[in-house]
Structures are given as C-alpha cells and as structure tokens.
Design an enzyme around this catalytic site. Sequence first.
Site, PDB file in Angstrom:
ATOM      1  N   ASP A  99       0.868  -1.184   0.000  1.00  0.00           N
ATOM      2  CA  ASP A  99       0.000   0.000   0.000  1.00  0.00           C
ATOM      3  C   ASP A  99       0.902   1.231   0.000  1.00  0.00           C
ATOM      4  OD1 ASP A  99      -3.264   0.060   1.396  1.00  0.00           O
ATOM      5  OD2 ASP A  99      -2.243   1.748   0.419  1.00  0.00           O
ATOM      6  N   ASP A 206      -2.762   4.793  -2.502  1.00  0.00           N
ATOM      7  CA  ASP A 206      -3.796   5.413  -1.666  1.00  0.00           C
ATOM      8  C   ASP A 206      -4.140   6.825  -2.163  1.00  0.00           C
ATOM      9  OD1 ASP A 206      -5.256   5.192   0.965  1.00  0.00           O
ATOM     10  OD2 ASP A 206      -4.137   7.039   1.326  1.00  0.00           O
ATOM     11  N   HIS A 337     -11.187  -2.265   3.483  1.00  0.00           N
ATOM     12  CA  HIS A 337     -11.134  -1.882   4.900  1.00  0.00           C
ATOM     13  C   HIS A 337     -11.877  -0.572   5.167  1.00  0.00           C
ATOM     14  CE1 HIS A 337      -8.130   0.326   2.806  1.00  0.00           C
ATOM     15  NE2 HIS A 337      -8.007   1.125   3.832  1.00  0.00           N
TER      16      HIS A 337
HETATM   17  O1  TEU Z   1      -9.261   6.045   1.618  1.00  0.00           O
HETATM   18  C1  TEU Z   1      -9.597   7.231   0.936  1.00  0.00           C
HETATM   19  C2  TEU Z   1     -11.025   7.427   0.962  1.00  0.00           C
HETATM   20  O2  TEU Z   1     -11.575   7.988   0.068  1.00  0.00           O
HETATM   21  C3  TEU Z   1     -11.756   6.886   2.132  1.00  0.00           C
HETATM   22  O3  TEU Z   1     -11.397   7.705   3.240  1.00  0.00           O
HETATM   23  C4  TEU Z   1     -13.206   6.972   1.877  1.00  0.00           C
HETATM   24  O4  TEU Z   1     -13.509   8.198   1.307  1.00  0.00           O
HETATM   25  C5  TEU Z   1     -13.930   6.871   3.151  1.00  0.00           C
HETATM   26  O5  TEU Z   1     -13.243   5.976   3.969  1.00  0.00           O
HETATM   27  C6  TEU Z   1     -15.314   6.389   2.850  1.00  0.00           C
HETATM   28  O6  TEU Z   1     -16.012   6.329   4.062  1.00  0.00           O
HETATM   29  C7  TEU Z   1      -7.867   5.847   1.761  1.00  0.00           C
HETATM   30  C8  TEU Z   1      -7.671   4.658   2.687  1.00  0.00           C
HETATM   31  O7  TEU Z   1      -8.238   3.506   2.078  1.00  0.00           O
HETATM   32  C9  TEU Z   1      -8.361   4.995   3.990  1.00  0.00           C
HETATM   33  O8  TEU Z   1      -8.322   3.876   4.873  1.00  0.00           O
HETATM   34  C10 TEU Z   1      -7.633   6.172   4.617  1.00  0.00           C
HETATM   35  O9  TEU Z   1      -8.337   6.569   5.784  1.00  0.00           O
HETATM   36  C11 TEU Z   1      -7.568   7.361   3.649  1.00  0.00           C
HETATM   37  O10 TEU Z   1      -7.253   7.010   2.309  1.00  0.00           O
HETATM   38  C12 TEU Z   1      -6.460   8.325   4.090  1.00  0.00           C
HETATM   39  O11 TEU Z   1      -5.218   7.681   3.884  1.00  0.00           O
END
Ligand code: TEU
Length: 556
Positions: A99, A206, A337
């Site tokens: 990741d 990410d 997740h």
């Molecule tokens: O997720 C980005 C993202 O768009 C998510 O935050 C999504 O919008 C939200 O969870 C929906 O409810 C990535 C990662 O997968 C996430 O776990 C991180 O919190 C986020 O980026 C910041 O790194």
Amino acid sequence: PEDAPWWTRAVVYQVYPRSFADSDGDGIGDLRGILGRLDHLAELGVDVVWLSPIYASPQDDNGYDISDYQAVDPMFGTLEDLEELIAALHDRGMKLVMDLVVNHTSDEHPWFVESRDPDSPKRDWYWWRPPRAGMAAGAPGAEPTNWRSFFEGPAWELDERSGEYYLHLFSRKQPDLNWENPAVRDAVYSMMRWWLDRGVDGFRMDVINLISKDIALPDGVVTDGLLADGSASYVCGPRIHEFLAEMHKAVFAGRPERLLTVGEMPGVTVEQARDFTDPAREEVDMVFQFEHVGLDHGPGGKFDVRPLRLRDLKASFGRWQTALADVGWNSLYWDNHDQPRIVSRFGDDGRYRRESATMLATVLHLHRGTPYVYQGEELGMTNAHFTRFDQYRDIETLNHVAVAKTVGTGSDEDLLAGIAATGRDNARTPMQWDGSPNAGFTTGTPWISVNENYPTVNAEAERADPGSVFHYYRALIALRHDDPVVALGDFTMLLPDHEHVYAFTRRLGGVTLTVLGNFSGEVQETGLELGELVLGNYPDPAGSALRPWEARVHRS
Ligand code: TEU
C-alpha cells in the site's frame, strides 16, 4: 489472447494486517501471523496479496499515517519478517503488492517535523499558508481555504510556531505532501524503487488522484455551516496525469517483471479512468472507483444510508464496463477496509447469508476486470452489528460521532444505526479462523471486538462444508483462471430495468456466458433462454425461475 497482461486473469486478496492474524498475543495482527495462514490463501487460489500499510506509524488512521516509509512498525514485526513473507508468497507463485500512501505522511514523519521550521529546506515539502488576508491566526474562518477534511473539521491546522497553517485532507496528523515540489516526487520515487528492489510486485496507491492540487487554492462553495467541499480543487487535479506518467517512467519503466499498479481514486469518472488505465499512456494498470459504493448514500453523506436500487447499480457498473471495453481496465470490488461488508450491505446476512454472499460474488467476479477479495469476504463474514459507541475504533467514525453530538444532529439511536450500517470498523473486526476464543485470531485481547457470529462463521467451518461461501469463491477464482471468456470476453447488460435481477452476458470466440443474480429474497422470473449450467449457488439443478438470492452462470 495470450498477450493480455497476467492481471486480467488474476484475483487479488486484500489483507488488513491489524485484523488478520496475531502471532504474539498482543491483540493486533502481524506479519508472522500472515506467514502462518498462507495455506488459506493458497487454497483459496488468489494470485496477489495486497497488504494494507505495515510501515512505522503512530496509527492515527490505522497506518495510513506513515512516519517511515522504509521501516516495518514493530507492532507488525520486522523488515526481515516482511522479506520472509515476500519469499514465502513467491515460493507459492503468489505476488505481494504494498500500500503506497504518498498523498500525505504522518505529522511524526521526520520530513514534516523538519518542515515545521519555516526556515528549513523542507518547508516547501508540505502545504504551508498564512492565515486568510486580514485575519488573525487561529480566528474562526482564518484558514487559507474553507475546505472541510474527510474526517470532519477544517482541512487546515494552525502551527503556532510559525503562525501558519498546513493542509491535511484527512486527519490533522496526516499533512498533505506538496507534489508541486520535485524534491518530494524524487523522494517518493526513490522509496518506491527501494521496495521494488526488495522484491515487491507493485503498489496499491492510496488516494493517488488527490496529489495534484489547484495551486491557486480557491475556496469551495459553502453548502452547510462554515466549511465547503473543496474536492474540485484536488480530485484529479491539473497535473495528475503528468505526475503519474513521471512516476511510471521513474519507477516502473525498464523493470522486466510485470508489476501491478492500482490507483485508489475517490471521485474519478469513467472518462478520466479511461485515460489513467490506457496502457499507451503508461500511468496505472487499473483504478478503484467509488460510484457503486456511493449508491446507498443519502443527501447527508455516507452515514445517511438509503436502500440500494438495483437499477442504479446496473447503470453504474454497465457504464464502467462500456467505457473501458476497448481501452483500459476495471478493478472489481465490493469490500475493503473502508467499506461495510457486502453481504450485510446489498445482501441478506441473516437467513440467506450463504446464498446472497455467493450471488454477490458471482455477479462481481463475472464482470470484465480484476476482482479484489477482502479478508473474510470469502467466508461470508458480516457487518459487526455493534450496539455501543465504545465498540468503535475508526477515526472517521469517532470524529463523525463527536461532531454529530456537538451540533446535536440526530438521536443516539439514529447515529448508532448509521455507523452500524456503514462504519469502516465493520470490515476491521478480526478475521474469523475457527470457533475457539477470539475466533483463533489472538490469544490476547483483540484491539477491536470479534464479531459475535464467529462460532458459526469461520474459516474452519467453511472449509469443512462443501456448500460454503469459501468453496464457492474457490470455484469462482478457478473459473477466472481457466476460462478466457471470464477474463477477456465482452460485456452486455440484460434486463437493465428489472428491479431485482442482475443479468448480463460475456462473449469471446463464439462462446457466451450468461450470468444471473437474484438480488431479492423472492422467486424471480427472467424469461431468458439459458445454456448448460457452469456454476450455481444452489445445490440442485435450476428450474426456469431464480430462487431467493440465486446466482447462475450458463454457457452456450
Ligand atoms: O481512503 C480514501 C477514501 O476515500 C476513504 O477515506 C473513503 O472516502 C472513506 O473511507 C469512505 O467512508 C484511503 C484509505 O483507504 C483509507 O483507509 C484512509 O483513511 C484514507 O485514504 C487516508 O489515507
């Protein structure tokens, strides 16, 4: 055709290390725990393992806040453990994708610690701006733009030391890197090459479509209260294609082995995805888009949950299949997740848990694209069904609850219902291995509660039952490996207006697969002529109608 990239026939499995398997009894999953469970992944038949972050991190956002990109956090183990995992996966013919979280770092990363000094050469590695003209630092509304962060509150945090603000689209402990600065880009590319040199087979990137911002940093349109959605200024920003092409050249070009890159792109459109995944442009191989996981969001956002309308899902997936039919490539996912578990979200996690889980899997995996299986999805694991605020761990949920309670919107009952339906912790309860205490996840106290249904929903029980979700996923994955129509056939949606049946064909070289899924608990007629049954989620042969949550794949 043989010259199609290997990942058109591959299935990727996402491991969330914190919740997968704990080897040292501290209640948190770790790398040696994953090493002990590779037989499960091999038996499932997946080709690639994507690891959510295991780097050094203060864990403000469960590792998506990285303080050292080239170190394994002691809670997960050591770099040697990771190198042993890479070797063990390669020995089994599987690949490892890491990741890559480079839109932001942790505020405890040495780069940011140095950047806090206004005179340091790293000041420009992040987005620092003075208070809004004519306003005192710290005054309400003095933030340089009126953007809200993804995790509530302003997207700017004041640093008293310099009297300036820094940008954080996510938590205040996740400052955004300034990708306009070539020194930042070079440091990221160098780190990526370091990982590839260690035998890593690619990256899940990410929020990679947020790295290019509109450098004018304009305000967004305020809709409610003081803060605005600033996404027009950073979703697929002005230089995003330039940066990804530069990254590809600097990191991947010339490397003999076929690597996998998947860009997580909140807000990306089909048109933009065609460009991102067009092989001729050499940017990324595929993207995670977010249209289908927004279809049950009401006007209040993700925690304002509305029932899914199947026609909306068919229209969305159909649009993505059509747009990327001749150029580019789709990723295919229900769970990860950040999302609630699909059997609870679009299926029936009670009476028809097995049928709806396998129907949802059939419909997804038979689309054109690369499927991603999230840990526990192959067991038909369900949402956590938490009933108390103190069971939650996720910063997104905790901040949402804190703000909702402050402004007094909605009752505790409504709030608990919203986070129970769609909170990210639903996907983060421990992997359920067997019926022993804590589902075999840990001998200690798990960092988050194990789902109460683990005595019946667990890998050991699923493995023992030939009609289980697990064995059905094995058959689906084998079908993609063996049948070129699944990987490379074209896509035609059928019955677009049917309220409850999802139906489509895949064709290649004179062979047609017809895929049917009943998204309801009632019997549904389809009136379709069907060939021999290739795969179905009911044990006995099918009649003309679809039984509750029934899925079928026919060949003609
Ligand atoms: O997720 C980005 C993202 O768009 C998510 O935050 C999504 O919008 C939200 O969870 C929906 O409810 C990535 C990662 O997968 C996430 O776990 C991180 O919190 C986020 O980026 C910041 O790194």
